[in-house]
Design an enzyme around this catalytic site. Sequence first.
Site, mmCIF file in Angstrom:
data_model
loop_
_atom_site.group_PDB
_atom_site.id
_atom_site.type_symbol
_atom_site.label_atom_id
_atom_site.label_comp_id
_atom_site.label_asym_id
_atom_site.label_seq_id
_atom_site.Cartn_x
_atom_site.Cartn_y
_atom_site.Cartn_z
ATOM 1 N N ASP A 82 -9.920 -3.675 -5.292
ATOM 2 C CA ASP A 82 -9.289 -2.873 -4.244
ATOM 3 C C ASP A 82 -9.924 -1.481 -4.185
ATOM 4 O O ASP A 82 -10.006 -0.784 -5.194
ATOM 5 C CB ASP A 82 -7.792 -2.745 -4.534
ATOM 6 C CG ASP A 82 -6.993 -2.287 -3.331
ATOM 7 O OD1 ASP A 82 -7.522 -1.499 -2.531
ATOM 8 O OD2 ASP A 82 -5.837 -2.722 -3.199
ATOM 9 N N HIS A 130 -8.243 -4.829 -1.216
ATOM 10 C CA HIS A 130 -6.977 -4.316 -0.685
ATOM 11 C C HIS A 130 -6.293 -5.297 0.260
ATOM 12 O O HIS A 130 -5.072 -5.370 0.315
ATOM 13 C CB HIS A 130 -7.241 -2.999 0.035
ATOM 14 C CG HIS A 130 -6.003 -2.206 0.324
ATOM 15 N ND1 HIS A 130 -5.196 -1.684 -0.663
ATOM 16 C CD2 HIS A 130 -5.425 -1.841 1.502
ATOM 17 C CE1 HIS A 130 -4.186 -1.027 -0.116
ATOM 18 N NE2 HIS A 130 -4.291 -1.111 1.188
ATOM 19 N N SER A 165 0.845 -1.186 0.000
ATOM 20 C CA SER A 165 0.000 0.000 0.000
ATOM 21 C C SER A 165 0.889 1.248 0.000
ATOM 22 O O SER A 165 1.651 1.456 -0.927
ATOM 23 C CB SER A 165 -0.956 -0.037 1.194
ATOM 24 O OG SER A 165 -1.986 0.911 1.063
#
Length: 686
Positions: free
Chosen positions: A623, A658, A538
Amino acid sequence: MKTTIQVPVARKIPKELKIHNDTRIDNYFWLNQREDQNVLDYLNAENEYYQQETAHTKDFETQLFEEMKARIKEDDSSVPYKYNGYWYIVRYEKGKDYPIYTRRKESLDAEEELIFDCNEMAKGHGYFKLVGLSVSPDNTMISFGLDTTGRRQYKLQIKSLITNEVFSDVIENTTGSSTWANDNCTIFYTKKDELTLRANQIFKHKIGDSEANDVLVFTEDDDTFGVAVYKSKSRKYLIIACYSTMTNEYHILNANTPDEEFKVFQKRIRGLEYSISHFENHFYVVTNKDEATNFKLMKTHETLTKLENWEDVILHRDDVLIEDIDIFRDYLVISERSNGLNQIRIKRWDTTEDYYLPFDDETYTANVGTNVDFDTEMLRYSYNSLTNPASVIDFNMKTKAKVVMKEQEVLDPNFNKNNYTSERIWATATDGTKIPMSVVRRKDTKLDENTPLLQYAYGSYGSTIDPYFSTIRLSLLDRGFVYVIAHVRGGEYLGRQWYENGKLLNKKNTFSDFIDCSKYLIAHGYTSEKHLYAMGGSAGGLLMGVVINEAPQLYHGVIAQVPFVDVVTTMLDDTIPLTTGEYDEWGNPNKEIYYNYIKSYSPYDNIAKQSYPNLLVTTGLHDSQVQYWEPAKWVAKLRTYKQDTNKLFLLTNMEAGHGGASGRFEALKEDAQEFAFLLDLEGITS
């Protein structure tokens, strides 16, 4: 005859992006069309290429997965906790991916009541997540949120704990969490903006009524803020929290009168951060008021909540960060961080005692756990380190006696925690700042230029990656790897200023810190450029993107998980989930000073014609945090620029978001893929 899949090549469709008298050409902007068959074809082609090029590692990957799985106690259960007359337990059954939620009335010997079996609920879904379990005050109902796509848009429902009937009430597009008023028939919940997924509205729902009749209680109009609603531990107040990166505001309402209006606790002031906890007739406030960078503790009467009424309880300290508090009838527990290490401080309200829990390891993680009972002398906390499996401990704050309620079992006959060693070392950054690193390895792993080492970091949002124990990591350590967590600026490891010095116009400190840590590890004989690997996810994936642009020669391989790499374009698009709420983290590129700064490091905008390390990039089609097209575009562009024959893989989970795959075993398969990539680069095949 076997068909060889060629390296995927994405079409170039130039798009001009103009702002501040600057023009960027994005040849892969078109990849943001999630439903376009050409986009799906490209992602599938990348997946097929990955599968072909890693076919020789599949047996090893399966071995790693089975090895990781075998270390986990499959028929496991949580330490029970008591709340409002019931003991609550989460357990797992052998061979099953998902948890089972149960409770027992008053005694652990009472008959088990099944609340949810997520294994049954997950059937037919490629992704499944249950969140936000909230039991009504009379113990007869439970509200819960379900996500079956991975985009964190939860369907809110209510179930009878008497008949097990799931009510017809279904509320779409929520955060998944809700809280009950004390009347047992009203819940408050948070809805998301359909486009941006920002949590922006609080609604009131009467059980059994249609969602169409729900009352809008609060709307957050500032698109840099999100909202949530919860109940105080004292159960007296319902609380609406409005939050942004650097500002808070709360609204409170007596939980006995849910049809009255919430009142503002303290109106938002930009830069004023605070959180509130209720006890007796006061609120206790953790805040940065009066330039308390590391926060201090204040209190105010529940009827006089404005700023001018707040009184100091624990003063600000330059070297100690206050992270949180927990309130009990006779005790106040303060979670602090000093010199990077967690501390748990216990004070009696009558001031007769004030002490810290003792911890022995050089580097460790200790956190206050689930403590829902107000009227108790027992504090539950968790403790682990890089070499010590996690323990859940009940500590008697009066007698100071402690009982280890559970220690994580490592089901590996060869595991002995005494075979591993950890240390904390400090690199010197370019600007002279000392950067801490937590290191773990086997004691018999020799440190030299041939030692494989995996360096990990995150470094954003003030989120601290504490040194924690991992059974998964053993698959690397036992094959001779060293594992290092670099506590770079942008986290809060060394206090709030550590975060401030790694955000906005100081963001580049995060990247240079990581590179300086790598240089230290090489210079001090822990490894060499041929055996150093890096990993981040991320915002940590952004970190990976920057370091391979700026110092590609330092790393033999890099794993970028769901990486945030197209920073300029994303931060200019306020229709993308989370963008506006991120302005205080990265800066708003609609302002030229931030545009120029972000553009100067954004990985996608700074790809160069140079050699890059071996690279594995992962993402999820659904995501909601980092859109799949960021890593897809990044990889497509890297393919046309890189001047080497090193591996470059894009692996897209076509069902997940995610957090990757759902289910405890499915997620292990992704870990096994990543480890197989690293070990293959080292020539380790078993």
